[in-house]
Design a protein around this motif. Structure first.
Motif, PDB file in Angstrom:
ATOM      1  N   GLU A 121      18.084  -6.656 -22.198  1.00  0.00           N
ATOM      2  CA  GLU A 121      17.694  -7.209 -20.905  1.00  0.00           C
ATOM      3  C   GLU A 121      16.502  -6.457 -20.310  1.00  0.00           C
ATOM      4  O   GLU A 121      16.465  -6.133 -19.113  1.00  0.00           O
ATOM      5  CB  GLU A 121      18.883  -7.212 -19.942  1.00  0.00           C
ATOM      6  CG  GLU A 121      20.033  -8.088 -20.427  1.00  0.00           C
ATOM      7  CD  GLU A 121      21.215  -8.092 -19.464  1.00  0.00           C
ATOM      8  OE1 GLU A 121      21.188  -7.323 -18.472  1.00  0.00           O
ATOM      9  OE2 GLU A 121      22.163  -8.852 -19.712  1.00  0.00           O
ATOM     10  N   GLY A 122      15.550  -6.122 -21.182  1.00  0.00           N
ATOM     11  CA  GLY A 122      14.304  -5.523 -20.713  1.00  0.00           C
ATOM     12  C   GLY A 122      14.327  -4.031 -20.461  1.00  0.00           C
ATOM     13  O   GLY A 122      13.335  -3.468 -19.996  1.00  0.00           O
ATOM     14  N   ARG A 123      15.431  -3.361 -20.770  1.00  0.00           N
ATOM     15  CA  ARG A 123      15.460  -1.911 -20.571  1.00  0.00           C
ATOM     16  C   ARG A 123      16.141  -1.230 -21.748  1.00  0.00           C
ATOM     17  O   ARG A 123      16.959  -1.825 -22.440  1.00  0.00           O
ATOM     18  CB  ARG A 123      16.174  -1.543 -19.264  1.00  0.00           C
ATOM     19  CG  ARG A 123      17.622  -1.993 -19.170  1.00  0.00           C
ATOM     20  CD  ARG A 123      18.126  -1.842 -17.749  1.00  0.00           C
ATOM     21  NE  ARG A 123      19.502  -2.291 -17.569  1.00  0.00           N
ATOM     22  CZ  ARG A 123      20.554  -1.482 -17.597  1.00  0.00           C
ATOM     23  NH1 ARG A 123      20.386  -0.186 -17.810  1.00  0.00           N
ATOM     24  NH2 ARG A 123      21.769  -1.959 -17.402  1.00  0.00           N
TER      25      ARG A 123
END
Length: 272
Positions: free
Chosen positions: A43-45
């Motif tokens: 999720e982007g991290r």
């Protein structure tokens, strides 16, 4: 200050199947051969997701109950019933090899699933397994030695497909296997140690309990000398015999209930 782990089905951790979670739960599946990577982008991290391996101490039958690296595993201790046999403990050596391999591949923790029987007691054979396993984990001198076949060239009478070649039975990975040619109920597996070596013990694993008759042979001169023979092999079969010096060894399966498949074929010198 709480760690949450989702039970996200048996898997080797290659894919993050459930999120958010603090730990990847492999259950009875080892981390992948290339090792577990705990730094994962979700999720982007980037998250730190360590791996937990959870082998079972008990086996009941040989049916493949799920997608893990050995069949017949059960999380509980079963007594004999009207329609099923009692569970039995896996050999401590069998579990030790998998636990050590899990750590080598980057598992952060290993949780052994074991339980008392329906009376609330641990059977004598269950306690003996746990004591033996504990001794090996505490003292490397008591642990199973490395097999001389690991990494050696191997060939076979035939293979199931490209995923089950002969060398998978001598790669030191208990989760991989050699599968004989489709439609066969016999076959042979051969390993070349590279030089003439004195051998007095073998360990063979037939996780699906298909073998019904087998012969272990050593190539002496231009012929094959029978070292020992037997019927079933099962999860972990130890064969002890008079020392024989040979370079090439062959396991011949003369009868099986289905296509022969051998997970590990190991050889050891005297005293090991």
């Amino acid at each position: 200050d709480t760690i949450v782990m989702f039970n996200n089905t048996i898997q080797d951790g290659s894919v993050v199947k459930a999120f958010p979670t603090d730990v990847i739960n492999g259950e009875m599946c080892l981390p992948p051969a290339q090792g577990h990577n705990p730094a994962r982008t979700v999720e982007g991290r980037t998250c730190y997701l360590p791996f937990e391996y959870e082998p079972c101490s008990q086996q009941r039958g040989y049916e493949l109950l799920g997608r893990w690296d050995y069949p017949g595993a059960v999380r509980f201790t079963y007594g004999g019933g009207k329609t099923f046999a009692a569970s039995k403990p896996f050999p401590a050596e069998f579990l030790y090899q998998r636990m050590q391999l899990a750590y080598q591949r980057g598992a952060a923790s290993v949780l052994l699933a074991c339980a008392p029987d329906y009376t609330g007691a641990f059977r004598q054979e269950d306690m003996a397994q746990l004591v033996r396993l504990g001794e090996m984990l505490k003292d490397p001198a008591l642990a199973p030695p490395a097999s001389l076949t690991t990494g050696c060239p191997a060939r076979a009478s035939g293979i199931w497909d490209a995923n089950c070649p002969a060398d998978k039975a001598v790669d030191g990975d208990p989760a991989t296997r050699w599968g004989a040619a489709k439609g066969t109920t016999n076959g042979w597996l051969e390993v070349d140690l590279g030089r003439s070596t004195t051998i007095s013990r073998a360990v063979v694993s037939d996780g699906w309990d298909r073998v019904r008759q087998f012969v272990l042979q050593a190539k002496v001169g231009e012929g094959w000398q029978t070292v020992t023979a037997g019927s079933t092999i099962g999860t972990y079969k130890e064969l002890v015999f008079e020392p024989i010096n040979a370079q090439v060894w062959r396991l011949t399966i003369t009868e099986a209930t289905d296509v022969p498949t051998i997970w590990e074929f190991q050889l050891f010198p005297p005293g090991k």
